[in-house]
Design an enzyme around this catalytic site. Structure first.
Site, PDB file in Angstrom:
ATOM      1  NE  ARG A 109      35.268  41.392  45.773  1.00  0.00           N
ATOM      2  CZ  ARG A 109      34.725  42.299  44.955  1.00  0.00           C
ATOM      3  NH1 ARG A 109      35.366  43.434  44.707  1.00  0.00           N
ATOM      4  NH2 ARG A 109      33.554  42.088  44.404  1.00  0.00           N
ATOM      5  CG  HIS A 136      31.987  38.412  40.906  1.00  0.00           C
ATOM      6  ND1 HIS A 136      31.532  38.315  42.206  1.00  0.00           N
ATOM      7  CD2 HIS A 136      32.037  39.736  40.628  1.00  0.00           C
ATOM      8  CE1 HIS A 136      31.310  39.530  42.677  1.00  0.00           C
ATOM      9  NE2 HIS A 136      31.608  40.410  41.745  1.00  0.00           N
ATOM     10  CG  ASP A 231      34.430  42.433  34.235  1.00  0.00           C
ATOM     11  OD1 ASP A 231      34.418  43.558  34.802  1.00  0.00           O
ATOM     12  OD2 ASP A 231      34.948  41.428  34.769  1.00  0.00           O
TER      13      ASP A 231
HETATM   14  N1  NVA Z   1      36.738  40.972  36.688  1.00  0.00           N
HETATM   15  C1  NVA Z   1      36.700  42.056  37.634  1.00  0.00           C
HETATM   16  C2  NVA Z   1      35.371  42.130  38.294  1.00  0.00           C
HETATM   17  C3  NVA Z   1      35.213  43.252  39.268  1.00  0.00           C
HETATM   18  C4  NVA Z   1      33.886  43.253  39.970  1.00  0.00           C
HETATM   19  C5  NVA Z   1      37.802  41.871  38.661  1.00  0.00           C
HETATM   20  O1  NVA Z   1      38.034  40.735  39.090  1.00  0.00           O
HETATM   21  O2  NVA Z   1      38.447  42.844  39.017  1.00  0.00           O
HETATM   22  N1   CP Z   2      30.603  44.181  40.659  1.00  0.00           N
HETATM   23  C1   CP Z   2      31.301  44.161  41.806  1.00  0.00           C
HETATM   24  O1   CP Z   2      31.550  43.101  42.397  1.00  0.00           O
HETATM   25  O2   CP Z   2      31.677  45.390  42.247  1.00  0.00           O
HETATM   26  P1   CP Z   2      32.649  45.694  43.470  1.00  0.00           P
HETATM   27  O3   CP Z   2      34.053  45.295  43.023  1.00  0.00           O
HETATM   28  O4   CP Z   2      32.540  47.185  43.661  1.00  0.00           O
HETATM   29  O5   CP Z   2      32.223  44.928  44.656  1.00  0.00           O
END
Ligand code: NVA
Ligand code: CP
Length: 314
Positions: A109, A136, A231
């Protein structure tokens, strides 16, 4: 595990576009099978180790991957970049070279997609995108499985995403188009998904019967939709823009009025974490159309199926 530092031969999952439509469909079928009979895969990763590197916070991704790996017999290593030499300037490429000598897959990540690509260039084991600024893809697998479970099919569904044209929107554009869905994305002007992803999704849609529409009117997007999705307005790394985004994104929320515009049997998804009262109201996330907890659960099943496939252990 490769014993040499040669060219990367492993299959990676950096983008939803790394899977073609039949592969995506098969992966969803396998996810459903793994969900139905978890004991059948209880030792499928026996003798393997998987490193998970987090350069951003995570609840669902970290826990679901850790459980997916351990409950299939593998050994998960959850690592934050701050506690690795990455935090002191070792390159992602060198990290990939070294970790490939110890583990059988690496989950990352991170911020830029270039970091995933750098890792994939030097690693000799599969690399999985556990969220980047661009995409994602693991979330998209769980989203598609959840929609399929509740609607019975994917092709032909009207899918409305309301909010920021972000990483989650990008993966859904690609995944929805691959599965033949009519994907509508409504964002404020200036917050659209990037043109390269929209164009690629439209190109995919032309071969699958899917379609892609980028709009600025959330009501148009939600009208007659089978699926509503939202989101957070400010993603990880955009904290400095939170106040400005809260001002701009006000109309881009899933509330009861949005649900009333959609089909009577519509389902509502959110990748979570939710900012209740902002992009989604309590009434909707806790209401009868919400499938967000099934969606969160499906991260576990789809990631098991993904790892078994990438690691050639199905
Ligand atoms: N768009 C959000 C998704 C979190 C799972 C982010 O990147 O923070
Ligand atoms: N949806 C998702 O990826 O959640 P986290 O940021 O908690 O991993």
């Amino acid at each position: 595990m490769s014993g040499y530092d040669g060219p990367a031969m492993a299959r990676h999952f950096l983008s939803v576009d790394d899977l073609d439509t039949p592969e995506l469909s098969t992966l969803l079928d396998r996810s459903a099978a793994v969900k139905a009979s978890p004991r059948d895969v209880a030792d499928r990763l026996a003798g393997t180790a998987v490193a998970m590197i987090f350069e951003k916070p995570s609840t669902r991704t970290r826990v679901s991957f850790e459980v997916a790996i351990s409950s299939t017999g593998g050994h998960p290593l959850a690592l934050s970049s701050a506690e690795l030499q990455l935090g002191r300037g070792e390159t992602i490429e060198d990290t990939g070279r070294v970790l490939s000598r110890y583990v059988d897959a690496i989950v990352l990540r991170t911020f830029g997609q270039d970091r995933l690509e750098g890792l994939a260039r030097t690693a000799t084991v599969p690399i999985v995108n556990a969220l980047s600024d661009l995409e994602h893809p693991c979330q998209c697998l769980a989203d598609l499985l959840t929609i399929r479970e509740h609607k019975g099919n994917l092709a032909g569904l009207v899918f409305a995403y309301v909010g920021d044209g972000n990483n989650v929107a990008h993966s859904l554009l690609l995944g929805g188009a691959k599965m033949g869905m009519a994907v509508r994305v409504a964002t404020p002007p200036g917050y659209e998904p990037i043109p390269q992803v929209v164009e690629r999704a439209a190109e995919i849609g032309r071969t699958t019967g899917g379609s892609v529409e980028v709009l600025h009117d959330p009501a148009t997007a939600c009208s007659g939709a089978d699926v509503l999705y939202t989101d957070v307005w400010a993603s990880m790394g955009q904290e400095a823009e939170t106040a400005e985004r809260a001002r701009v994104f006000g109309p881009y929320r899933i509330d009861q009025a949005a649900v009333d515009l959609a089909k009577p049997d519509c389902i509502v998804l959110h990748c979570l974490p939710a900012h209740r009262g902002q992009e989604i109201t309590d009434e909707v996330i806790d209401g009868p159309h919400s499938v967000v907890w099934d969606q969160a659960e499906n991260r576990l099943h789809t990631q098991k199926a993904l790892l078994l496939w990438l690691m050639d252990r199905d």
